[in-house]
Design an enzyme around this catalytic site. Structure first.
Site, PDB file in Angstrom:
ATOM      1  N   SER A 106       0.831  -1.212   0.000  1.00 20.43           N
ATOM      2  CA  SER A 106       0.000   0.000   0.000  1.00 20.43           C
ATOM      3  C   SER A 106       0.859   1.254   0.000  1.00 20.43           C
ATOM      4  O   SER A 106       1.967   1.269   0.569  1.00 20.43           O
ATOM      5  CB  SER A 106      -0.867  -0.009   1.259  1.00 20.43           C
ATOM      6  OG  SER A 106      -1.486   1.244   1.453  1.00 20.43           O
ATOM      7  N   TYR A 143      -1.378   0.054  10.242  1.00 18.56           N
ATOM      8  CA  TYR A 143      -1.730  -0.597   8.969  1.00 18.56           C
ATOM      9  C   TYR A 143      -0.568  -0.465   7.970  1.00 18.56           C
ATOM     10  O   TYR A 143      -0.090  -1.462   7.415  1.00 18.56           O
ATOM     11  CB  TYR A 143      -3.012   0.023   8.378  1.00 18.56           C
ATOM     12  CG  TYR A 143      -3.202  -0.372   6.942  1.00 18.56           C
ATOM     13  CD1 TYR A 143      -3.535  -1.685   6.605  1.00 18.56           C
ATOM     14  CD2 TYR A 143      -3.000   0.540   5.904  1.00 18.56           C
ATOM     15  CE1 TYR A 143      -3.670  -2.065   5.276  1.00 18.56           C
ATOM     16  CE2 TYR A 143      -3.125   0.168   4.581  1.00 18.56           C
ATOM     17  CZ  TYR A 143      -3.460  -1.135   4.275  1.00 18.56           C
ATOM     18  OH  TYR A 143      -3.580  -1.515   2.957  1.00 18.56           O
ATOM     19  N   LYS A 151       2.198  -3.398   6.439  1.00 20.54           N
ATOM     20  CA  LYS A 151       2.496  -3.651   5.012  1.00 20.54           C
ATOM     21  C   LYS A 151       3.990  -3.527   4.743  1.00 20.54           C
ATOM     22  O   LYS A 151       4.552  -4.287   3.956  1.00 20.54           O
ATOM     23  CB  LYS A 151       1.702  -2.681   4.128  1.00 20.54           C
ATOM     24  CG  LYS A 151       0.225  -2.995   4.074  1.00 20.54           C
ATOM     25  CD  LYS A 151      -0.026  -4.314   3.353  1.00 20.54           C
ATOM     26  CE  LYS A 151      -1.473  -4.695   3.293  1.00 20.54           C
ATOM     27  NZ  LYS A 151      -1.679  -6.003   2.633  1.00 20.54           N
TER      28      LYS A 151
HETATM   29  C1  WQD Z   1      -9.230  10.052   0.493  1.00 20.08           C
HETATM   30  C2  WQD Z   1      -9.327  11.542   0.794  1.00 20.08           C
HETATM   31  C3  WQD Z   1      -9.952  12.047   3.067  1.00 20.08           C
HETATM   32  C4  WQD Z   1     -14.014  10.510   2.919  1.00 20.08           C
HETATM   33  C5  WQD Z   1      -6.664   5.022   2.758  1.00 20.08           C
HETATM   34  C6  WQD Z   1      -5.473   4.251   3.225  1.00 20.08           C
HETATM   35  C7  WQD Z   1      -4.710   3.732   2.049  1.00 20.08           C
HETATM   36  C8  WQD Z   1      -5.614   2.915   1.170  1.00 20.08           C
HETATM   37  C9  WQD Z   1      -6.816   3.671   0.786  1.00 20.08           C
HETATM   38  C10 WQD Z   1      -5.840   0.531   1.420  1.00 20.08           C
HETATM   39  C11 WQD Z   1      -8.739  11.911   2.160  1.00 20.08           C
HETATM   40  C12 WQD Z   1     -11.000  12.524   2.091  1.00 20.08           C
HETATM   41  C13 WQD Z   1     -12.716  10.859   2.641  1.00 20.08           C
HETATM   42  C14 WQD Z   1     -14.995  11.533   3.017  1.00 20.08           C
HETATM   43  C15 WQD Z   1     -13.299  13.166   2.533  1.00 20.08           C
HETATM   44  N1  WQD Z   1      -6.006   1.723   1.884  1.00 20.08           N
HETATM   45  N2  WQD Z   1     -12.367  12.169   2.446  1.00 20.08           N
HETATM   46  N3  WQD Z   1     -14.602  12.825   2.806  1.00 20.08           N
HETATM   47  O1  WQD Z   1      -7.108   7.923   3.494  1.00 20.08           O
HETATM   48  O2  WQD Z   1      -6.229   8.444   1.158  1.00 20.08           O
HETATM   49  O3  WQD Z   1      -6.219   6.124   1.990  1.00 20.08           O
HETATM   50  O4  WQD Z   1      -7.459   4.182   1.939  1.00 20.08           O
HETATM   51  O5  WQD Z   1      -5.952  -0.464   1.788  1.00 20.08           O
HETATM   52  O6  WQD Z   1      -3.670   2.957   2.495  1.00 20.08           O
HETATM   53  O7  WQD Z   1      -4.655   5.076   4.007  1.00 20.08           O
HETATM   54  O8  WQD Z   1      -8.383   7.167   1.418  1.00 20.08           O
HETATM   55  O9  WQD Z   1     -10.656   7.316   0.515  1.00 20.08           O
HETATM   56  O10 WQD Z   1     -10.329   7.394   3.023  1.00 20.08           O
HETATM   57  O11 WQD Z   1      -9.655   9.349   1.643  1.00 20.08           O
HETATM   58  O12 WQD Z   1     -13.010  14.357   2.372  1.00 20.08           O
HETATM   59  O13 WQD Z   1     -16.178  11.280   3.254  1.00 20.08           O
HETATM   60  O14 WQD Z   1     -10.728  11.865   0.867  1.00 20.08           O
HETATM   61  O15 WQD Z   1      -9.790  12.974   4.094  1.00 20.08           O
HETATM   62  O16 WQD Z   1      -8.114  13.150   2.021  1.00 20.08           O
HETATM   63  P1  WQD Z   1      -6.951   7.528   2.105  1.00 20.08           P
HETATM   64  P2  WQD Z   1      -9.833   7.747   1.678  1.00 20.08           P
END
Ligand code: WQD
Length: 321
Positions: free
Chosen positions: A118, A142, A146
């Site tokens: 990841s 997490y 990885k």
């Molecule tokens: C993306 C952006 C949120 C929801 C995580 C893990 C990564 C991978 C994918 C895998 C961020 C913003 C989110 C919402 C928002 N995991 N957001 N409103 O955190 O980049 O990555 O998931 O297994 O390893 O760290 O993904 O989709 O949660 O967020 O504004 O309702 O969207 O703050 O900036 P993230 P995400």
């Protein structure tokens, strides 16, 4: 050539199974069936929990019975928040599960592995696209589980019994077909589309980041493209070519949360006025992958873009609901 796919009943794993079968490979699915779905949409699954004490024996037997020649290992826990609350359990599940798998592969003499890693291994990334040789300093258990997994894979390779590569996924989204849609509710795209479908307002976590529009930037990669990357890396490993131990899998370009929501409005045709909420703890401002290594070594590059991810996920919603 039979490939065992751990986590093959999950969202990404089911796409990997379909991509492997599309190029004529036999697949065997192993899954604990704990997440996402009660069964695998990609085919019958062998129910094995890799972190259980008798998993190595069951896996070894299955590998021998089915003539398994390679493994794609996706089965893992993947919630950052849960990993912060339960670090020991995360390491037991993710590192322990991998260790059990490697023992079984050794005993059954299965020589080839693709490990699902990841972009979370990078921790606080710089604003520009990040290369594989950048320092990996995870900021949550997490991501660290990885990174330790990648290191364990490298030690197994160094011991001489294994050929392997780790794929660092960036933000995976979209679907290749309606039955494989992401039914989870942890990530921006399913959360935002779910809110829009219910006539609610999607939430933007933080609009005061040091990014062009103040919202976080991520590298969204279509799950169908990501699945193809597994086929490319397996082909390269099996051909005996020397390849890098770790590859970024993204598009190389970032989209902000605001842009994602604007494109969602355009694609759904619905007027969307997002809610603005405070920053979510632990979110780095930008995480975008430099993807030149995988293009150079494996000839893989993403073909689909953000609109394809949003449109495919939106169109699949009635089947998921
Ligand atoms: C993306 C952006 C949120 C929801 C995580 C893990 C990564 C991978 C994918 C895998 C961020 C913003 C989110 C919402 C928002 N995991 N957001 N409103 O955190 O980049 O990555 O998931 O297994 O390893 O760290 O993904 O989709 O949660 O967020 O504004 O309702 O969207 O703050 O900036 P993230 P995400």
């Amino acid at each position: 050539m039979t490939t065992l796919v751990t986590g093959g009943a999950g969202y990404i794993g089911a796409h990997v199974v379909r991509a492997l079968e599309a190029v004529g490979r036999e697949t065997v699915i192993v899954d604990d069936l704990s997440a996402d779905r009660a069964h695998s949409p990609a085919g019958p699954a062998n129910r094995i929990d890799l972190a259980s004490t008798d998993a190595a024996e069951a896996l070894e037997l299955l590998m021998r019975e089915r003539g398994v020649t390679s493994v794609v290992h996706l089965a893992a826990r993947k919630s950052v928040a849960e990993s912060v609350a339960r670090p020991a359990w995360y390491f037991q599940q993710n590192v322990g599960g991998l260790s059990t798998l490697l023992l079984a592969m050794e005993r059954a003499a299965v020589p080839t592995l693709v490990f699902s890693s990841s972009a979370a291994v990078y921790g606080e990334a710089p604003l520009e696209p990040i290369t594989e040789d950048a320092p990996a300093e995870p900021v949550n258990p997490y991501g660290d589980s990885k990174l330790v997994g990648e290191r364990l894979v490298r030690w197994a390779v160094a011991s001489g019994a294994l050929r392997a590569a780790s794929l660092r996924y960036f933000n995976v989204a979209g679907t290749a077909s309606a039955d494989l849609v992401d039914t989870g509710t942890a990530n921006l795209i399913p959360l935002a589309l779910g809110a829009i479908a219910r006539g609610e307002r999607p939430t933007v976590f933080g609009d005061d980041y040091p990014t062009p529009d103040g919202t976080c930037v991520r590298d969204y990669v279509h799950v169908a493209d990501l699945a193809e990357a597994h086929v490319a890396v397996l082909d390269a490993l099996e051909s005996g070519r020397e390849i890098s131990p770790v590859f970024n899998v993204g598009t190389g370009s970032g989209s902000s949360v605001r842009e994602v929501i604007e494109r969602a409005a355009a694609i759904t045709g619905l007027p969307i006025e997002p809610l603005h909420a405070p920053r979510r703890a632990g979110d780095p401002p930008a995480v975008v992958g430099d993807v030149s290594l995988i293009a150079r070594e494996l000839g893989w590059h993403a073909r689909l873009g953000l609109d394809d991810m949003l449109r495919s996920a939106w169109d699949a919603r009635p089947a998921a609901d």
